[in-house]
Design a protein around this motif. Structure first.
Motif, PDB file in Angstrom:
ATOM      1  N   ARG A   1       1.808  12.539 -62.810  1.00  0.00           N
ATOM      2  CA  ARG A   1       0.937  12.838 -61.656  1.00  0.00           C
ATOM      3  C   ARG A   1       0.547  14.312 -61.640  1.00  0.00           C
ATOM      4  O   ARG A   1      -0.614  14.655 -61.437  1.00  0.00           O
ATOM      5  CB  ARG A   1       1.640  12.483 -60.344  1.00  0.00           C
ATOM      6  CG  ARG A   1       1.737  11.018 -60.066  1.00  0.00           C
ATOM      7  CD  ARG A   1       2.328  10.805 -58.666  1.00  0.00           C
ATOM      8  NE  ARG A   1       2.801   9.462 -58.514  1.00  0.00           N
ATOM      9  CZ  ARG A   1       4.056   9.123 -58.267  1.00  0.00           C
ATOM     10  NH1 ARG A   1       4.977  10.049 -58.109  1.00  0.00           N
ATOM     11  NH2 ARG A   1       4.394   7.865 -58.146  1.00  0.00           N
TER      12      ARG A   1
ATOM     13  N   TRP B   1       0.026  12.301 -51.253  1.00  0.00           N
ATOM     14  CA  TRP B   1      -0.236  11.990 -52.662  1.00  0.00           C
ATOM     15  C   TRP B   1      -1.374  10.979 -52.795  1.00  0.00           C
ATOM     16  O   TRP B   1      -1.587  10.128 -51.942  1.00  0.00           O
ATOM     17  CB  TRP B   1       0.994  11.409 -53.314  1.00  0.00           C
ATOM     18  CG  TRP B   1       2.159  12.349 -53.432  1.00  0.00           C
ATOM     19  CD1 TRP B   1       2.228  13.643 -52.997  1.00  0.00           C
ATOM     20  CD2 TRP B   1       3.431  12.055 -53.985  1.00  0.00           C
ATOM     21  NE1 TRP B   1       3.454  14.169 -53.259  1.00  0.00           N
ATOM     22  CE2 TRP B   1       4.229  13.211 -53.864  1.00  0.00           C
ATOM     23  CE3 TRP B   1       3.980  10.929 -54.569  1.00  0.00           C
ATOM     24  CZ2 TRP B   1       5.538  13.280 -54.315  1.00  0.00           C
ATOM     25  CZ3 TRP B   1       5.291  10.987 -55.025  1.00  0.00           C
ATOM     26  CH2 TRP B   1       6.053  12.148 -54.897  1.00  0.00           C
ATOM     27  N   GLY B   2      -2.120  11.112 -53.887  1.00  0.00           N
ATOM     28  CA  GLY B   2      -3.161  10.143 -54.210  1.00  0.00           C
ATOM     29  C   GLY B   2      -4.440  10.320 -53.418  1.00  0.00           C
ATOM     30  O   GLY B   2      -5.327   9.470 -53.481  1.00  0.00           O
ATOM     31  N   ARG B   3      -4.582  11.393 -52.705  1.00  0.00           N
ATOM     32  CA  ARG B   3      -5.774  11.638 -51.873  1.00  0.00           C
ATOM     33  C   ARG B   3      -6.645  12.772 -52.405  1.00  0.00           C
ATOM     34  O   ARG B   3      -7.612  13.147 -51.766  1.00  0.00           O
ATOM     35  CB  ARG B   3      -5.346  11.940 -50.440  1.00  0.00           C
ATOM     36  CG  ARG B   3      -4.620  10.771 -49.810  1.00  0.00           C
ATOM     37  CD  ARG B   3      -4.220  11.072 -48.419  1.00  0.00           C
ATOM     38  NE  ARG B   3      -3.553   9.914 -47.851  1.00  0.00           N
ATOM     39  CZ  ARG B   3      -3.464   9.692 -46.570  1.00  0.00           C
ATOM     40  NH1 ARG B   3      -3.982  10.536 -45.711  1.00  0.00           N
ATOM     41  NH2 ARG B   3      -2.841   8.624 -46.134  1.00  0.00           N
TER      42      ARG B   3
ATOM     43  N   GLN C   1       4.879  13.260 -49.664  1.00  0.00           N
ATOM     44  CA  GLN C   1       4.496  12.022 -50.334  1.00  0.00           C
ATOM     45  C   GLN C   1       3.312  11.331 -49.662  1.00  0.00           C
ATOM     46  O   GLN C   1       2.488  10.707 -50.339  1.00  0.00           O
ATOM     47  CB  GLN C   1       5.699  11.085 -50.416  1.00  0.00           C
ATOM     48  CG  GLN C   1       5.541  10.016 -51.451  1.00  0.00           C
ATOM     49  CD  GLN C   1       6.830   9.266 -51.730  1.00  0.00           C
ATOM     50  OE1 GLN C   1       7.882   9.593 -51.201  1.00  0.00           O
ATOM     51  NE2 GLN C   1       6.749   8.267 -52.570  1.00  0.00           N
TER      52      GLN C   1
END
Length: 185
Positions: free
Chosen positions: A141, A106-108, A103
C-alpha cells in the motif's frame, strides 16, 4: 493552529500538544503499526516523551516543522500525519517523505494527495532538490502511494531492525523523485 498546506480535501497543520490523544489512538491501532513495529501499541508516555517532541521540532533550514498533522478539510476529522523533513537540518536539498494515516482514511487517496502537495511545495517553494521515501518491501500500500506521488523505486536494502517483525526478512525499499524528474513529469 498554523496551517502549512491545503489541498482540495486536506489541511496540513503544525502539531500541538493537544494532538496527544489522536497520536495515541493512531499508534495503538495494530494495522497502522504493522509495518512500524509489528502492530504493538505505543504507550502514552512514549507519545508524550518521544513521539510528540519529534513532531514539534523545527528545522533551522526552513524555520518550520517537518511533520504535519492532517485533517479532512470539510469535517476537521483528524486523519494522521505527514513527514516532509530535511535529512540535514542545515539544508533543504534532500527531504524524507512519510505518512501515517488512521485506517478509516485508507483507500481514499489522502496519502497520495498529501504527498503530491508536499512534493509540489517542496520543489516550488522550499528549495528541495530530492525527495526520498522508504518502507518495508512487503508494504504494498505504501509503495503504491509512493509510485502514485511520482517517486520511482531505486533500491532494496536491509535495515537495522532492533527487533524482527513479520516481513522484515524481505528488507526495505527506497523510492526517490528529483526536482529535474518532477519538472519533466
Amino acid at each position: 493552529m498554523s496551517t502549512f498546506l491545503e489541498t482540495d480535501r486536506l489541511v496540513l497543520r503544525a502539531f500541538a500538544a493537544t494532538d496527544t490523544d489522536h497520536l495515541l489512538a493512531l499508534d495503538r491501532a495494530p494495522e497502522v503499526m504493522r509495518f512500524i513495529n509489528g502492530g504493538r501499541p505505543t504507550s502514552r508516555e512514549a507519545i508524550e516523551t518521544r513521539v510528540l517532541p519529534r513532531l514539534l521540532r523545527d528545522y533551522p533550514c526552513w524555520g518550520t516543522r517537518g511533520y504535519w498533522a492532517v485533517e479532512e478539510k470539510t469535517t476537521a476529522t483528524w486523519l494522521g500525519w505527514f513527514e516532509f523533513r530535511p535529512l540535514d537540518e542545515r539544508s533543504p536539498a534532500v527531504v524524507e517523505l512519510g505518512y501515517r494515516l488512521n485506517q478509516a482514511a485508507w483507500g481514499r487517496g489522502y496519502a497520495t494527495e498529501g504527498s503530491r502537495a508536499l512534493i509540489h511545495k517542496g520543489f516550488t517553494e522550499l528549495g528541495v532538490e530530492r525527495v526520498t521515501a522508504n518502507t518495508m518491501a512487503v508494504n504494498s500500500r505504501s509503495r503504491r502511494v509512493m509510485e502514485k506521488a511520482g517517486l520511482s523505486f531505486v533500491r532494496n536494502y536491509t535495515g537495522d531492525w532492533p527487533e524482527a517483525i513479520e516481513g522484515s526478512e524481505h528488507g526495505e525499499v527506497e523510492y526517490v523523485l528529483t526536482r529535474a524528474e518532477w519538472e519533466q513529469g
